[in-house]
Design an enzyme around this catalytic site. Structure first.
Site, PDB file in Angstrom:
ATOM      1  N   GLY A  27       0.818  -1.161   0.121  1.00 56.02           N
ATOM      2  CA  GLY A  27       0.028   0.088   0.143  1.00 56.02           C
ATOM      3  C   GLY A  27       0.893   1.236   0.049  1.00 56.02           C
ATOM      4  O   GLY A  27       1.808   1.456   0.552  1.00 56.02           O
ATOM      5  N   TYR A  43      -7.808   5.944   2.105  1.00 54.91           N
ATOM      6  CA  TYR A  43      -6.973   6.416   1.019  1.00 54.91           C
ATOM      7  C   TYR A  43      -6.791   7.956   1.077  1.00 54.91           C
ATOM      8  O   TYR A  43      -5.639   8.335   0.545  1.00 54.91           O
ATOM      9  CB  TYR A  43      -7.815   6.074  -0.089  1.00 54.91           C
ATOM     10  CG  TYR A  43      -7.884   4.532  -0.359  1.00 54.91           C
ATOM     11  CD1 TYR A  43      -7.089   3.588  -0.850  1.00 54.91           C
ATOM     12  CD2 TYR A  43      -9.314   4.063   0.074  1.00 54.91           C
ATOM     13  CE1 TYR A  43      -7.202   2.137  -0.745  1.00 54.91           C
ATOM     14  CE2 TYR A  43      -9.511   2.604   0.146  1.00 54.91           C
ATOM     15  CZ  TYR A  43      -8.383   1.671  -0.260  1.00 54.91           C
ATOM     16  OH  TYR A  43      -8.421   0.589  -0.288  1.00 54.91           O
ATOM     17  N   ARG A  65       0.953  -5.658  -4.995  1.00 55.93           N
ATOM     18  CA  ARG A  65       1.313  -6.741  -3.748  1.00 55.93           C
ATOM     19  C   ARG A  65       1.610  -7.958  -4.025  1.00 55.93           C
ATOM     20  O   ARG A  65       1.596  -8.870  -3.282  1.00 55.93           O
ATOM     21  CB  ARG A  65       0.036  -6.795  -3.024  1.00 55.93           C
ATOM     22  CG  ARG A  65      -0.404  -5.494  -2.602  1.00 55.93           C
ATOM     23  CD  ARG A  65      -1.761  -5.510  -1.689  1.00 55.93           C
ATOM     24  NE  ARG A  65      -2.125  -4.213  -0.991  1.00 55.93           N
ATOM     25  CZ  ARG A  65      -1.874  -3.928   0.111  1.00 55.93           C
ATOM     26  NH1 ARG A  65      -0.645  -4.325   0.751  1.00 55.93           N
ATOM     27  NH2 ARG A  65      -2.182  -2.576   0.813  1.00 55.93           N
ATOM     28  N   ASP A 117       5.607  -7.970   5.566  1.00 60.41           N
ATOM     29  CA  ASP A 117       5.599  -8.883   4.703  1.00 60.41           C
ATOM     30  C   ASP A 117       6.573  -8.718   3.344  1.00 60.41           C
ATOM     31  O   ASP A 117       7.455  -9.695   3.113  1.00 60.41           O
ATOM     32  CB  ASP A 117       4.173  -9.394   4.052  1.00 60.41           C
ATOM     33  CG  ASP A 117       3.239 -10.060   4.821  1.00 60.41           C
ATOM     34  OD1 ASP A 117       3.866 -10.471   5.932  1.00 60.41           O
ATOM     35  OD2 ASP A 117       1.972  -9.812   4.671  1.00 60.41           O
ATOM     36  N   LYS A 157       8.157   0.640   5.603  1.00 56.97           N
ATOM     37  CA  LYS A 157       7.005   1.401   5.208  1.00 56.97           C
ATOM     38  C   LYS A 157       5.719   0.646   5.454  1.00 56.97           C
ATOM     39  O   LYS A 157       5.608  -0.397   5.606  1.00 56.97           O
ATOM     40  CB  LYS A 157       7.204   1.180   3.571  1.00 56.97           C
ATOM     41  CG  LYS A 157       5.933   2.073   2.944  1.00 56.97           C
ATOM     42  CD  LYS A 157       5.280   0.921   1.916  1.00 56.97           C
ATOM     43  CE  LYS A 157       4.506  -0.191   2.500  1.00 56.97           C
ATOM     44  NZ  LYS A 157       3.545  -0.927   1.510  1.00 56.97           N
ATOM     45  N   THR A 158       4.831   1.355   5.997  1.00 57.24           N
ATOM     46  CA  THR A 158       3.441   1.304   5.982  1.00 57.24           C
ATOM     47  C   THR A 158       2.713   2.298   6.861  1.00 57.24           C
ATOM     48  O   THR A 158       3.312   2.545   7.973  1.00 57.24           O
ATOM     49  CB  THR A 158       3.068  -0.116   6.578  1.00 57.24           C
ATOM     50  OG1 THR A 158       1.568  -0.198   6.735  1.00 57.24           O
ATOM     51  CG2 THR A 158       3.840  -0.488   7.926  1.00 57.24           C
ATOM     52  N   ASP A 205       0.276   1.652   8.356  1.00 56.38           N
ATOM     53  CA  ASP A 205      -0.309   1.188   9.687  1.00 56.38           C
ATOM     54  C   ASP A 205       0.378   1.002  10.838  1.00 56.38           C
ATOM     55  O   ASP A 205      -0.062   0.750  12.197  1.00 56.38           O
ATOM     56  CB  ASP A 205      -0.683  -0.285   9.148  1.00 56.38           C
ATOM     57  CG  ASP A 205      -1.746  -0.651   8.116  1.00 56.38           C
ATOM     58  OD1 ASP A 205      -2.191   0.456   7.818  1.00 56.38           O
ATOM     59  OD2 ASP A 205      -2.064  -1.727   7.832  1.00 56.38           O
TER      60      ASP A 205
HETATM   61  P1  FBP Z   1       0.508  -1.976   3.704  1.00 58.46           P
HETATM   62  O1  FBP Z   1       0.694  -2.883   4.869  1.00 58.46           O
HETATM   63  O2  FBP Z   1       0.871  -2.645   2.389  1.00 58.46           O
HETATM   64  O3  FBP Z   1       1.489  -0.908   4.032  1.00 58.46           O
HETATM   65  O4  FBP Z   1      -0.953  -1.478   3.404  1.00 58.46           O
HETATM   66  C1  FBP Z   1      -1.556  -0.860   4.322  1.00 58.46           C
HETATM   67  C2  FBP Z   1      -3.001  -0.470   3.896  1.00 58.46           C
HETATM   68  O5  FBP Z   1      -2.908   0.810   3.651  1.00 58.46           O
HETATM   69  C3  FBP Z   1      -4.026  -0.747   4.984  1.00 58.46           C
HETATM   70  O6  FBP Z   1      -4.146   0.328   6.047  1.00 58.46           O
HETATM   71  C4  FBP Z   1      -5.162  -1.241   4.190  1.00 58.46           C
HETATM   72  O7  FBP Z   1      -6.033  -2.103   5.033  1.00 58.46           O
HETATM   73  C5  FBP Z   1      -4.769  -1.665   2.807  1.00 58.46           C
HETATM   74  O8  FBP Z   1      -3.461  -1.374   2.812  1.00 58.46           O
HETATM   75  C6  FBP Z   1      -5.730  -1.527   1.740  1.00 58.46           C
HETATM   76  O9  FBP Z   1      -5.343  -2.110   0.899  1.00 58.46           O
HETATM   77  P2  FBP Z   1      -5.520  -1.953  -0.829  1.00 58.46           P
HETATM   78  O10 FBP Z   1      -4.711  -0.665  -1.193  1.00 58.46           O
HETATM   79  O11 FBP Z   1      -5.092  -3.117  -1.538  1.00 58.46           O
HETATM   80  O12 FBP Z   1      -6.937  -1.394  -0.822  1.00 58.46           O
END
Ligand code: FBP
Length: 553
Positions: free
Chosen positions: A81, A426, A145, A176, A202-203, A205
């Site tokens: 993400g 987003y 991903r 991951d 990165k994340t 979250d």
């Molecule tokens: P990462 O763990 O890859 O950083 O992504 C986090 C995230 O933004 C979460 O907060 C959310 O649940 C998910 O990605 C949404 O994924 P997608 O972009 O596939 O809709």
């Protein structure tokens, strides 16, 4: 391309590096620390990573650079993400490469890890990089991903590296992706490819953190963006005095984002998934807890409020987890076709009633019909319910509404309960990085090059002491295997980086816990406002409350 005034101004921003990386690359040397062990399952992890396990942690310090200079061709991948600051990791890496030798090359693999195996790439130059400095998004090369985890993928990756003369790959990703970086590093070492692998944390979250990595990048900007919006809603709620706002915030599993936003905005309610799981709370207990706040505030004449709901909450409610598992089972294989052939919701409901245990059916019956139907509509490619798509902000608003109706009937509630729902996710992932994320990310990228230059493999770029001004930040590297343990994934034992959930005995949660009773009843809202890029450091450069509390500040 038409540029906004802020975009133009941000192009000129020079990100701050940690003090020890400011002396020029020829004046940076390595200070070795202790040899490392994985956080758990040491024997198993050591056996799986014979070439990269047990290496030393390192710090960069001022001194004569002792590395052997060679031409570097580095590949970079954005994985998972979006998170604000990704572009700066790339530009920091690019600048360090070019500062050392203008013939060094940075290749960006497009669309995430699959760009490497499909050999889809661009070669960066100044003109291209300059369009992305200090901007949000991952559009510089895109992200994806795809997991790099099979022997076949690694083989193809080695061939692609050989074709381009690549000396190192930098993988910018979450737990991951960095687990996969460690596995790829081990493969490259075992096969004497000479290609190094470096990860960057990165994340948004915030769940890639541990004793060594103080925070993942993007968390700062994303939570500041959501907090701005939540603060604005709080002001609106306090002005109109007629709505309870239920706000879901992103964070696939851990509740760090929700907690940080709560610390920034002091809402009436913030659910924390990890607490719900620890206390084995039911949906009805949670709904009653929120209803208590609604009633208490209503009794004081305040028929409005704000509740923050973490995206991953439902998975932490034990009875909900059981329900999901039963639904997955109920629709496994051919049974899904049987279910889908039913034309009316009444027939489908009867099918569900027949297939679920009594306890799970009771939970299912409690859910609003829209959520019940969602559970059967949105399936992932493996046929499982996509929990993250459940509109939990609506779910809890409805459940609370039902509790209040019952209380009204018993004469326990006389107020009004009008609701609004929001999902902030987003909106925050591609914001212009805050000064903190702009500086942190640039430093991570620059530092990743230093790790490459000194020949490290299977390391995570590490910048710490982050609650202090950037000149006091400490740059170095940590073997990724140190963060790993063995976990059961898809029926198999796998070496993975341990995910950081909210710690219920940690300072951020403790602070929240000590104040939430007051916040639930009184109006204690705080309004962080928009991210500021220009102005006093105490307004523009401060990072999260979470980090400050973790550091005891
Ligand atoms: P990462 O763990 O890859 O950083 O992504 C986090 C995230 O933004 C979460 O907060 C959310 O649940 C998910 O990605 C949404 O994924 P997608 O972009 O596939 O809709």
């Amino acid at each position: 391309m038409k540029l906004s005034p802020l975009q133009k101004a941000r192009y000129e921003y020079q990100p701050k590096l940690p003090g020890m990386l400011r002396n020029g690359i020829s004046s940076i040397c390595v200070k070795e620390g202790e040899a490392t062990q994985s956080v758990a399952d040491q024997d198993k992890i050591a056996a799986l990573f014979p070439n990269t396990y047990g290496k030393k942690e390192i710090t960069f310090v001022k001194g004569t650079n002792t590395s052997v200079a060679k031409k570097q061709v580095v590949g970079v991948i954005l994985s998972g993400g979006q998170a604000p600051g990704g572009h700066n990791v790339v530009s920091g890496l690019y600048d360090a490469l070019k500062a050392t030798n203008k013939d060094n090359v940075l290749i960006g693999f497009k669309g995430g890890p699959s760009g490497l195996t499909d050999d889809k790439y661009i070669v960066f130059d100044d003109e291209y990089i300059d369009q992305f400095r200090n901007t949000g998004g991952f559009d510089i090369i895109g992200s994806g991903r795809t997991k790099l985890e099979t022997e076949e993928q690694f083989k193809v990756a080695s061939e692609v590296c050989k074709k381009h003369g690549i000396t190192a790959i930098v993988i910018i990703g979450g737990d991951d992706s960095n687990t996969n970086a460690a596995v790829l590093a081990e493969y490259f070492a075992a096969h004497n490819t000479g290609v190094q692998v470096i990860g960057c944390p990165k994340t948004i979250d915030g769940d890639l953190k541990n004793d060594d990595i103080e925070c993942s990048f993007g968390f700062d900007t994303a939570t500041k963006t959501y907090s701005e919006l939540i603060g604005n809603i709080e002001r609106d709620a306090n002005s109109a005095k007629k709505y309870w706002h239920f706000i879901k915030v992103m964070g696939r599993s851990a509740s760090h984002v929700a907690l940080e936003c709560a610390l920034e905005t002091q809402p009436n309610i913030c659910l924390i998934g990890e607490e719900v799981a620890a206390k084995k709370m039911s949906l009805s207990q949670i709904a009653n807890q929120i209803a208590d706040s609604v009633v208490a505030r209503s009794n004081k004449g305040m028929n409005f409020g704000v509740a923050i709901i973490p995206e991953g909450i439902v998975e932490f409610v034990p009875e909900f987890g059981k329900l999901i598992a039963e639904i997955n089972e109920l629709l496994a294989g051919a049974k899904a076709d049987e279910f889908n052939a039913l034309t009316t919701w009444a027939d489908k409901y009867a099918f569900i009633e027949k297939g679920l245990t009594k306890e799970s059916m009771a939970v299912f019956a409690l859910l609003p019909e829209s959520i019940q139907q969602q559970l059967f509509l949105e399936r992932d490619p493996h046929g499982n319910v996509q929990v993250s798509l459940i509109e939990s902000e609506k779910l809890f608003a409805e459940l609370v509404g039902n509790v209040l109706k019952e209380r009204k009937a018993k004469g326990e509630f006389n107020g009004k309960f009008g609701t609004q729902h929001h999902f902030f996710g987003y909106e925050g992932r591609c914001a212009f990085p805050s000064n903190f994320d702009a500086d942190y990310c640039y430093s991570l990228g620059y530092n990743a090059f230093m790790l490459i230059r000194y020949g490290f493999n299977g390391y995570l770029s590490k910048v710490s002491n982050l609650s202090k001004p950037a000149d006091q930040w400490v740059a170095g590297g940590m073997p990724i295997t140190k963060m790993m343990n063995i976990e059961r994934r898809h029926g198999e034992d796998k070496p993975v980086i341990r995910k950081a959930l909210v710690e219920l005995d940690g300072a951020p949660f403790k602070y929240f816990e000590a104040h939430r009773a007051e916040w639930a009843v009184e109006t204690c809202f705080t309004f962080p406002g928009a991210i500021q890029y220009y102005g006093p450091a105490e307004v523009c450069d401060l990072t999260t409350r979470t980090l400050a509390l973790e550091k005891g500040e």
